[in-house]
Structures are given as structure tokens and as C-alpha cells.
Write a protein that holds these residues in place. Structure first.
Motif, mmCIF file in Angstrom:
data_model
loop_
_atom_site.group_PDB
_atom_site.id
_atom_site.type_symbol
_atom_site.label_atom_id
_atom_site.label_comp_id
_atom_site.label_asym_id
_atom_site.label_seq_id
_atom_site.Cartn_x
_atom_site.Cartn_y
_atom_site.Cartn_z
ATOM 1 N N SER A 1 78.873 57.199 51.146
ATOM 2 C CA SER A 1 78.025 56.928 52.309
ATOM 3 C C SER A 1 78.790 57.180 53.600
ATOM 4 C CB SER A 1 77.541 55.478 52.272
ATOM 5 O OG SER A 1 76.829 55.179 53.451
ATOM 6 N N LYS A 2 78.075 57.607 54.623
ATOM 7 C CA LYS A 2 78.656 57.809 55.960
ATOM 8 C C LYS A 2 78.251 56.680 56.910
ATOM 9 C CE LYS A 2 80.252 61.916 54.869
ATOM 10 N NZ LYS A 2 81.436 61.896 54.098
ATOM 11 N N ASP A 3 77.420 55.744 56.425
ATOM 12 C CA ASP A 3 76.940 54.634 57.246
ATOM 13 C C ASP A 3 78.107 53.696 57.589
ATOM 14 O OD1 ASP A 3 75.953 51.871 57.750
ATOM 15 O OD2 ASP A 3 73.995 52.825 57.484
ATOM 16 N N LYS A 4 78.391 53.541 58.874
ATOM 17 C CA LYS A 4 79.550 52.751 59.308
ATOM 18 C C LYS A 4 79.403 51.277 58.964
ATOM 19 C CE LYS A 4 80.975 55.928 62.869
ATOM 20 N NZ LYS A 4 81.290 56.161 64.261
ATOM 21 N N THR A 5 78.187 50.739 59.013
ATOM 22 C CA THR A 5 77.984 49.337 58.654
ATOM 23 C C THR A 5 78.252 49.122 57.169
ATOM 24 O OG1 THR A 5 76.318 49.120 60.383
ATOM 25 C CG2 THR A 5 76.329 47.430 58.677
ATOM 26 N N TYR A 6 77.745 50.015 56.346
ATOM 27 C CA TYR A 6 77.963 49.929 54.900
ATOM 28 C C TYR A 6 79.452 50.068 54.572
ATOM 29 C CZ TYR A 6 77.246 50.880 49.915
ATOM 30 O OH TYR A 6 77.280 50.843 48.546
ATOM 31 N N LEU A 7 80.113 51.029 55.198
ATOM 32 C CA LEU A 7 81.543 51.220 54.969
ATOM 33 C C LEU A 7 82.336 49.998 55.431
ATOM 34 C CD1 LEU A 7 81.941 54.948 56.055
ATOM 35 C CD2 LEU A 7 81.971 54.034 53.735
ATOM 36 N N GLY A 8 81.945 49.403 56.558
ATOM 37 C CA GLY A 8 82.604 48.202 57.040
ATOM 38 C C GLY A 8 82.391 47.017 56.119
ATOM 39 N N THR A 9 81.206 46.949 55.520
ATOM 40 C CA THR A 9 80.896 45.868 54.588
ATOM 41 C C THR A 9 81.783 45.944 53.354
ATOM 42 O OG1 THR A 9 78.602 45.841 55.342
ATOM 43 C CG2 THR A 9 79.048 44.832 53.207
ATOM 44 N N TYR B 1 83.865 40.235 55.546
ATOM 45 C CA TYR B 1 82.537 39.631 55.548
ATOM 46 C C TYR B 1 82.242 38.915 54.234
ATOM 47 C CZ TYR B 1 82.048 42.955 59.362
ATOM 48 O OH TYR B 1 82.250 43.665 60.514
ATOM 49 N N ASN B 2 81.427 37.863 54.330
ATOM 50 C CA ASN B 2 80.840 37.275 53.131
ATOM 51 C C ASN B 2 79.748 38.234 52.674
ATOM 52 O OD1 ASN B 2 82.429 34.969 53.350
ATOM 53 N ND2 ASN B 2 80.935 33.929 54.625
ATOM 54 N N LEU B 3 79.645 38.429 51.382
ATOM 55 C CA LEU B 3 78.667 39.366 50.848
ATOM 56 C C LEU B 3 77.459 38.622 50.306
ATOM 57 C CD1 LEU B 3 81.138 41.735 48.979
ATOM 58 C CD2 LEU B 3 80.148 42.037 51.244
ATOM 59 N N GLY B 4 76.281 39.183 50.534
ATOM 60 C CA GLY B 4 75.050 38.595 50.024
ATOM 61 C C GLY B 4 74.746 39.084 48.626
ATOM 62 N N THR B 5 74.598 40.378 48.482
ATOM 63 C CA THR B 5 74.301 40.990 47.189
ATOM 64 C C THR B 5 75.170 42.224 47.018
ATOM 65 O OG1 THR B 5 71.996 40.277 47.320
ATOM 66 C CG2 THR B 5 72.489 42.033 45.780
ATOM 67 N N VAL B 6 75.712 42.372 45.828
ATOM 68 C CA VAL B 6 76.487 43.565 45.479
ATOM 69 C C VAL B 6 76.039 44.010 44.097
ATOM 70 C CG1 VAL B 6 78.773 44.539 45.038
ATOM 71 C CG2 VAL B 6 78.496 42.784 46.798
ATOM 72 N N SER B 7 75.784 45.296 43.945
ATOM 73 C CA SER B 7 75.501 45.821 42.609
ATOM 74 C C SER B 7 76.377 47.040 42.360
ATOM 75 C CB SER B 7 74.025 46.171 42.435
ATOM 76 O OG SER B 7 73.645 47.200 43.309
ATOM 77 N N ILE B 8 76.828 47.149 41.133
ATOM 78 C CA ILE B 8 77.664 48.261 40.694
ATOM 79 C C ILE B 8 76.956 48.890 39.509
ATOM 80 C CG2 ILE B 8 79.920 48.899 39.741
ATOM 81 C CD1 ILE B 8 81.009 46.372 41.202
ATOM 82 N N VAL B 9 76.873 50.212 39.507
ATOM 83 C CA VAL B 9 76.173 50.914 38.435
ATOM 84 C C VAL B 9 77.155 51.761 37.641
ATOM 85 C CG1 VAL B 9 73.938 50.960 39.580
ATOM 86 C CG2 VAL B 9 75.544 52.819 39.966
ATOM 87 N N ALA B 10 76.741 52.077 36.414
ATOM 88 C CA ALA B 10 77.545 52.923 35.534
ATOM 89 C C ALA B 10 76.650 53.985 34.923
ATOM 90 C CB ALA B 10 78.186 52.086 34.437
ATOM 91 N N SER B 11 77.200 55.163 34.805
ATOM 92 C CA SER B 11 76.555 56.234 34.063
ATOM 93 C C SER B 11 77.602 56.789 33.103
ATOM 94 C CB SER B 11 76.040 57.321 35.012
ATOM 95 O OG SER B 11 77.107 57.856 35.770
ATOM 96 N N SER B 12 77.190 57.714 32.270
ATOM 97 C CA SER B 12 78.106 58.257 31.270
ATOM 98 C C SER B 12 78.283 59.754 31.478
ATOM 99 C CB SER B 12 77.553 58.003 29.867
ATOM 100 O OG SER B 12 78.355 58.630 28.899
ATOM 101 N N THR C 1 74.731 48.985 45.769
ATOM 102 C CA THR C 1 74.339 48.338 47.023
ATOM 103 C C THR C 1 75.352 47.255 47.380
ATOM 104 O OG1 THR C 1 72.999 46.689 45.876
ATOM 105 C CG2 THR C 1 71.853 48.654 46.640
ATOM 106 N N ALA C 2 75.390 46.954 48.649
ATOM 107 C CA ALA C 2 76.192 45.852 49.142
ATOM 108 C C ALA C 2 75.599 45.408 50.477
ATOM 109 C CB ALA C 2 77.638 46.260 49.332
ATOM 110 N N THR C 3 75.351 44.117 50.596
ATOM 111 C CA THR C 3 74.808 43.588 51.832
ATOM 112 C C THR C 3 75.687 42.445 52.320
ATOM 113 O OG1 THR C 3 73.375 42.011 50.681
ATOM 114 C CG2 THR C 3 72.428 44.161 51.216
ATOM 115 N N ARG C 4 75.682 42.244 53.614
ATOM 116 C CA ARG C 4 76.416 41.117 54.195
ATOM 117 C C ARG C 4 75.558 39.863 54.076
ATOM 118 N NH1 ARG C 4 78.769 43.852 59.757
ATOM 119 N NH2 ARG C 4 79.764 45.605 58.695
#
Length: 128
Positions: A27-35, A56-67, A122-125
Motif C-alpha cells: 500500500s502507498k496510503d500513508k495512514t495505513y503505513l503509519g498504522t 498506535y493501539n490497533l482496533g482490528t488486524v487481519s492477516i491472510v495466507a495463500s498457497s 487489514t489494519a485499523t487504529r
């Protein structure tokens, strides 16, 4: 003699090790990168350890996997309870395979773990 043993040890380590692939954040989104700055995770035997050493405290974080070998395999781990600054939390991956009505859950022992590609989804503050 010590140098030869050291070189042989390094060569053996290179051939014996295997692991998952961790995709970098694209991602190039500065807020997302800062989070996500300072946030890291590791994967071992179906369990993800998430470390929040960010600002920052994080609200929601998800990590995905593919093969790399099974295009229908999908895995996700969700940290939806929030992760405080400096906190380390663990959660188990949930894997599925198939498409549409043929989609079904896959037990961890059937997942080719060395061919997994892991990335942040995803990751949210956290809102105070």
C-alpha cells in the motif's frame, strides 16, 4: 580447519531451512503505513504471533495466507479484540479450500505450510 567446518555448517543451514513467504506491505496510503509501522508477525504451525511495537493501539488486524501450489487455498486470522501498543497476541489461522459450494474447511495437517504466502489484509487504529 575451523573455517572449513564453519562453511559446511552454513551450507547445511541453507539447505535444511524452509519457511513461509512474508509479503511486504504494498500500500502507498500513508495512514495505513503509519498504522503498521512497528507491527510485526510470525507464523508457526498454524499460529500467528502479532507484536505491536508501533505508535498506535490497533482496533482490528487481519492477516491472510495463500498457497504457491494450491490456488484455492485461503487462510485468515483475525485480531478483532484490539491490540494495545507494546502488546503481543496469538491467534490460530482458519484455512479453507475449494470454490463456491465446494468450499470447505481444511485441517492444519493438510496444509502445505512451507508454501504459504502471508500478508497483512487489514489494519485499523483503535478509537479511544
Amino acid at each position: 580447519m575451523k573455517k572449513i567446518i564453519f562453511v559446511l555448517l552454513l551450507a547445511a543451514c541453507g539447505f535444511s531451512g524452509y519457511g513461509q513467504t512474508y509479503k511486504p506491505i504494498t500500500s502507498k496510503d500513508k495512514t495505513y503505513l503509519g498504522t503498521l509501522k512497528g507491527v510485526s508477525y510470525t507464523y508457526k504451525q498454524g499460529v500467528v504471533t502479532l507484536k505491536n511495537n508501533g505508535n498506535y493501539n490497533l482496533g482490528t488486524v487481519s492477516i491472510v495466507a495463500s498457497s504457491k501450489v494450491d490456488s484455492t487455498l485461503f487462510g485468515i486470522v483475525l485480531f478483532d479484540e484490539g491490540v494495545e501498543k507494546g502488546e503481543t497476541v496469538k491467534a490460530e489461522f482458519y484455512f479453507t479450500t475449494g470454490i463456491g459450494k465446494k468450499e470447505h474447511e481444511v485441517p492444519l495437517k493438510q496444509v502445505d505450510q512451507k508454501n504459504l504466502v502471508l500478508s497483512f489484509d487489514t489494519a485499523t487504529r483503535a478509537v479511544k
